[in-house]
Design an enzyme around this catalytic site. Structure first.
Site, mmCIF file in Angstrom:
data_model
loop_
_atom_site.group_PDB
_atom_site.id
_atom_site.type_symbol
_atom_site.label_atom_id
_atom_site.label_comp_id
_atom_site.label_asym_id
_atom_site.label_seq_id
_atom_site.Cartn_x
_atom_site.Cartn_y
_atom_site.Cartn_z
ATOM 1 N N THR A 45 62.519 27.028 78.819
ATOM 2 C CA THR A 45 64.054 26.839 78.974
ATOM 3 C C THR A 45 64.562 25.315 78.564
ATOM 4 O O THR A 45 63.776 24.324 78.355
ATOM 5 C CB THR A 45 63.707 26.363 81.054
ATOM 6 O OG1 THR A 45 63.329 27.914 81.452
ATOM 7 C CG2 THR A 45 65.325 26.300 81.374
ATOM 8 N N GLY A 57 60.598 19.444 83.603
ATOM 9 C CA GLY A 57 61.013 19.915 84.445
ATOM 10 C C GLY A 57 63.024 19.178 84.713
ATOM 11 O O GLY A 57 63.310 19.505 85.447
ATOM 12 N N GLU A 98 57.801 27.855 84.562
ATOM 13 C CA GLU A 98 57.485 27.620 83.715
ATOM 14 C C GLU A 98 55.797 27.314 82.581
ATOM 15 O O GLU A 98 54.980 27.605 81.935
ATOM 16 C CB GLU A 98 58.331 25.558 82.774
ATOM 17 C CG GLU A 98 59.443 26.138 82.277
ATOM 18 C CD GLU A 98 60.000 24.822 81.741
ATOM 19 O OE1 GLU A 98 61.405 24.895 81.042
ATOM 20 O OE2 GLU A 98 60.098 23.791 82.678
HETATM 21 O O1 LIG Z 1 63.216 22.157 83.331
HETATM 22 C C1 LIG Z 1 63.280 22.063 82.247
HETATM 23 C C2 LIG Z 1 62.941 22.049 81.010
HETATM 24 O O2 LIG Z 1 61.592 21.786 81.093
HETATM 25 C C3 LIG Z 1 62.875 22.355 79.788
HETATM 26 O O3 LIG Z 1 62.116 22.309 78.914
HETATM 27 C C4 LIG Z 1 62.974 20.650 79.662
HETATM 28 O O4 LIG Z 1 64.097 19.243 80.733
HETATM 29 C C5 LIG Z 1 63.436 19.917 78.241
HETATM 30 O O5 LIG Z 1 65.052 20.412 78.011
HETATM 31 P P1 LIG Z 1 65.703 19.968 76.664
HETATM 32 O O6 LIG Z 1 65.338 20.808 75.528
HETATM 33 O O7 LIG Z 1 66.861 20.195 77.159
HETATM 34 O O8 LIG Z 1 65.945 18.619 76.429
#
Ligand SMILES: O=C[C@H](O)[C@H](O)[C@H](O)COP(=O)(O)O
Length: 233
Positions: free
Chosen positions: A28, A97, A105
């Site tokens: 995610t 998160g 996850e």
């Molecule tokens: O809950 C979200 C996840 O752990 C995401 O993988 C994490 O926040 C990284 O997100 P992004 O790729 O948008 O930086």
């Protein structure tokens, strides 16, 4: 190269690890979304995989783009999970998160033989904790849970604001129906001790420290290309 392009580059290299017939955990966040977009193109070209999404948001994107999905009930053992992270330390400990999906996850990563993290180099840190640690909690007993979190943190020499995550003026609710406390402890020298202590608090459902789960990280950096990082012993 801008941040979005770096995410695409990391996702592109991670996609090379996906083989025909794989059972795939799908992460995610904005980086994982770039991976889903590239994966969808491969699927349209004939790649056969079955994906287990780590959030409703990822499930919706996969469905929209034609990536076939399953659940952990139907497909309880996965070959590989590819997911983003908010911070990555040299042992490949992670904070996750930021998007509120940490519980699913972690369940999906733990059900996978391997976990590959995709990120741009801004996520690499020496010590986890600059990014506030997301802690998923049950709404019942919230006040008591906050006090318990503050106490176990203080025992480890950590302190800082514990903020209920809000969205559009209301508490953010996870896919599991829980709340998120963002804990701004600053650098966390003993992540294992904090992880264990948080797990011992009844109102804590899960937390965003992912320790010993990631096998490698595919990291894209402007001017340096993409490299695969493995844990430093
Ligand atoms: O809950 C979200 C996840 O752990 C995401 O993988 C994490 O926040 C990284 O997100 P992004 O790729 O948008 O930086």
């Amino acid at each position: 190269m801008d941040a979005k392009q770096l995410k695409i580059e990391a996702a592109r290299v991670a996609l090379e690890h996906v083989e025909d017939g794989m059972r795939l955990g799908i992460g995610t966040g904005s980086t994982a979304e770039e991976f889903v977009r590239l994966l969808a193109v491969k699927v349209a070209d004939g790649l056969s995989i079955i994906g287990v999404p780590t959030s409703e948001r990822t499930a919706a994107l996969c469905t929209e783009l034609g990536v076939p999905l399953s659940t952990l009930e139907e497909t309880p053992e996965l070959d590989l999970t590819i997911d983003g992270a908010d911070e990555i330390d040299p042992q490949l400990g992670l904070i996750k998160g930021g998007g509120g999906a940490l519980l699913r996850e972690k369940i999906v990563a733990a059900a996978s033989e391997k976990m590959l993290v995709i990120a741009d180099a801004s996520k690499l840190v020496d010590t986890l904790g600059k990014f506030p640690l997301p802690i998923e909690v049950n709404e019942f007993g919230l006040g008591a849970t906050k006090i318990a979190i503050a106490k176990v943190a203080a025992d480890l020499g950590l302190e800082g604001p514990l903020e209920i995550r809000m969205t559009n003026g209301k508490p953010f609710v996870t896919d599991g129906g829980h709340l998120i406390i963002d804990a701004s402890f600053g650098r966390i020298p003993d992540t294992r001790a904090l992880s264990d202590a948080l797990h011992a608090i009844p109102g804590v459902v899960e937390h965003g420290l992912f320790l010993g789960l990631a096998d490698a990280a595919v990291v894209a950096e402007a001017g340096h290309g993409v490299r695969t990082v493995r844990a430093v012993a």
